[in-house]
Design an enzyme around this catalytic site. Structure first.
Site, PDB file in Angstrom:
ATOM      1  N   LYS A 277     -53.467  10.187  20.637  1.00 35.25           N
ATOM      2  CA  LYS A 277     -52.898  11.380  20.012  1.00 35.25           C
ATOM      3  C   LYS A 277     -52.668  12.422  21.091  1.00 35.25           C
ATOM      4  O   LYS A 277     -53.593  12.778  21.828  1.00 35.25           O
ATOM      5  CB  LYS A 277     -53.857  11.915  18.950  1.00 35.25           C
ATOM      6  CG  LYS A 277     -53.388  13.238  18.345  1.00 35.25           C
ATOM      7  CD  LYS A 277     -54.195  13.635  17.139  1.00 35.25           C
ATOM      8  CE  LYS A 277     -53.803  15.017  16.666  1.00 35.25           C
ATOM      9  NZ  LYS A 277     -54.512  15.421  15.464  1.00 35.25           N
TER      10      LYS A 277
ATOM     11  N   LYS B 162     -49.411   8.888  18.090  1.00 33.44           N
ATOM     12  CA  LYS B 162     -48.951  10.123  17.435  1.00 33.44           C
ATOM     13  C   LYS B 162     -48.661  11.174  18.473  1.00 33.44           C
ATOM     14  O   LYS B 162     -49.501  11.371  19.346  1.00 33.44           O
ATOM     15  CB  LYS B 162     -50.059  10.605  16.509  1.00 33.44           C
ATOM     16  CG  LYS B 162     -49.774  11.913  15.814  1.00 33.44           C
ATOM     17  CD  LYS B 162     -50.978  12.377  15.074  1.00 33.44           C
ATOM     18  CE  LYS B 162     -50.705  13.758  14.511  1.00 33.44           C
ATOM     19  NZ  LYS B 162     -51.843  14.348  13.910  1.00 33.44           N
TER      20      LYS B 162
HETATM   21  C1  PBG Z   1     -55.631  17.328  12.630  1.00 32.60           C
HETATM   22  C2  PBG Z   1     -54.265  16.811  12.493  1.00 32.60           C
HETATM   23  C3  PBG Z   1     -53.042  17.358  12.942  1.00 32.60           C
HETATM   24  C4  PBG Z   1     -52.043  16.509  12.470  1.00 32.60           C
HETATM   25  C5  PBG Z   1     -52.664  15.468  11.800  1.00 32.60           C
HETATM   26  N1  PBG Z   1     -54.028  15.664  11.839  1.00 32.60           N
HETATM   27  C6  PBG Z   1     -52.748  18.608  13.654  1.00 32.60           C
HETATM   28  C7  PBG Z   1     -53.250  18.862  15.012  1.00 32.60           C
HETATM   29  O1  PBG Z   1     -53.831  17.998  15.679  1.00 32.60           O
HETATM   30  O2  PBG Z   1     -53.106  20.016  15.423  1.00 32.60           O
HETATM   31  C8  PBG Z   1     -50.565  16.702  12.653  1.00 32.60           C
HETATM   32  C9  PBG Z   1     -49.699  15.996  11.668  1.00 32.60           C
HETATM   33  C10 PBG Z   1     -48.274  16.430  11.663  1.00 32.60           C
HETATM   34  O3  PBG Z   1     -47.833  17.268  12.473  1.00 32.60           O
HETATM   35  O4  PBG Z   1     -47.547  15.926  10.797  1.00 32.60           O
HETATM   36  N2  PBG Z   1     -56.180  17.353  13.879  1.00 32.60           N
END
Ligand code: PBG
Length: 323
Positions: free
Chosen positions: A195, A248
């Site tokens: 991520k 992601k």
């Molecule tokens: C939580 C999380 C996030 C997303 C999914 N889980 C935001 C982040 O890491 O700031 C983003 C999902 C999206 O943008 O559709 N940590």
């Protein structure tokens, strides 16, 4: 033979021909649809920053989930919003929290729908960070313990899959151990393994009310410039017991998806995130492109790159088109 013997266009002559030689397919079976839940009753509030998405309460989310299931989509991914935020995000593991209640409500209405829950503290902490703050830093090991509590609480409520999205080191092992110790050995872990610290989460943070109150997430989420490091991140999560791995965001990270598919033999998910979703919606609203075509093209490309599972806010629309 002066003229080319090989004419690539022969296999593009009709829709039927193109269908016959198509190398990848997008199926409704690939989809996971994200949903947002907060406490309350009868709530279905459209979210301005994300076209077509709503905040639901546990009762109304069950109706929404039933619609998702009726389209043939196999899974939903739940994100919760707490009533009160605090230092450690304690509402994240409250037995009567919004997510826990929603899981039970959905399970009543849709016994076969897979319920995946996002495991992260950012919506629950007053800092807006994905873990506990110690000396102005997100503390890794104490955060892992809390994430395990959160995952356990979702699993007890009936979640089929827990999905840690925090990017702490060792969280998958902490969650796996907690689940096994409790006898919840069939609950799967889908780890947000690679991520990245991405600008494309912007709209989501509005929705989840989870923007960090200071600094950013670059001390725990990955640098978008790194690919080899993503392979190490994934390998660690696999070793710690992840059942499904995820990359992601998706669109700018297809090389990572492709490398992960070649290297690992677990089911691979791609998260088509909020900013990517809204980029297409905004361009379509501005009359710059056709929304349905851009949506289906993007989804096909993610499959071609190697994704097995597509987590997307487009899931309902795409399922409708595929019917
Ligand atoms: C939580 C999380 C996030 C997303 C999914 N889980 C935001 C982040 O890491 O700031 C983003 C999902 C999206 O943008 O559709 N940590």
């Amino acid at each position: 033979m002066g003229f080319p013997k090989v004419r690539m266009r022969r296999l593009r002559t009709s829709d039927t021909m193109r269908r016959l030689v198509r190398e990848t397919t997008v199926s409704v079976d690939d989809f996971v649809y994200p949903l947002f839940v907060r406490k309350g009753q009868g709530l279905k509030e459209p979210i301005e920053s994300m076209t077509g998405c709503c905040h639901f309460s546990p009762d109304t989310i069950a109706h929404e989930a039933a619609e998702v299931a009726s389209l043939g989509i196999p899974a939903v991914l739940l994100f919760g919003l707490p009533e009160k935020k605090d230092e450690i995000g304690s509402e994240a593991w409250a037995p009567d929290g919004a997510v826990q209640t929603a899981i039970r409500e959905i399970r009543n209405v849709c016994p076969d729908l897979l319920i995946i829950t996002d495991i992260c503290l950012c919506a629950y902490t007053d800092s807006g960070h994905c873990g506990v703050i110690k000396d102005d830093r997100v503390d890794n090991d104490s955060t892992c313990r809390l994430l395990a509590k959160m995952a356990l609480s979702h699993a007890r409520a009936g979640a089929d899959i827990v999905a840690p999205s925090d990017m702490m080191d060792g969280r998958v092992a902490a969650i796996r151990t907690a689940l096994e110790d409790e006898g919840l050995c069939d609950v799967a872990i889908m780890s947000y393994a690679a991520k990245f610290a991405s600008a494309f989460y912007g709209p989501f943070r509005d929705v989840a009310e989870s923007a960090p109150s200071f600094g950013d997430r670059r001390t725990y989420q990955m640098d978008p410039a790194n690919g080899d490091e993503a392979m190490r991140e994934i390998a660690l999560d696999v070793a710690e017991g992840a059942d499904i791995i995820m990359v992601k965001p998706a669109l700018c990270f297809m090389d990572i998806i492709c490398r992960a598919k070649q290297r690992f033999d677990l089911p691979l998910a791609a998260y088509f995130v909020s900013g990517e979703y809204m980029m297409i919606n905004a361009a379509a609203e501005a009359g710059l492109l056709d929304r349905d075509q851009a949506m289906m093209e993007s989804l096909h490309c993610l499959k071609r790159a190697g994704a097995d599972i597509l987590i997307t806010y487009f899931a309902k629309d795409a399922a409708g088109l595929l019917k």
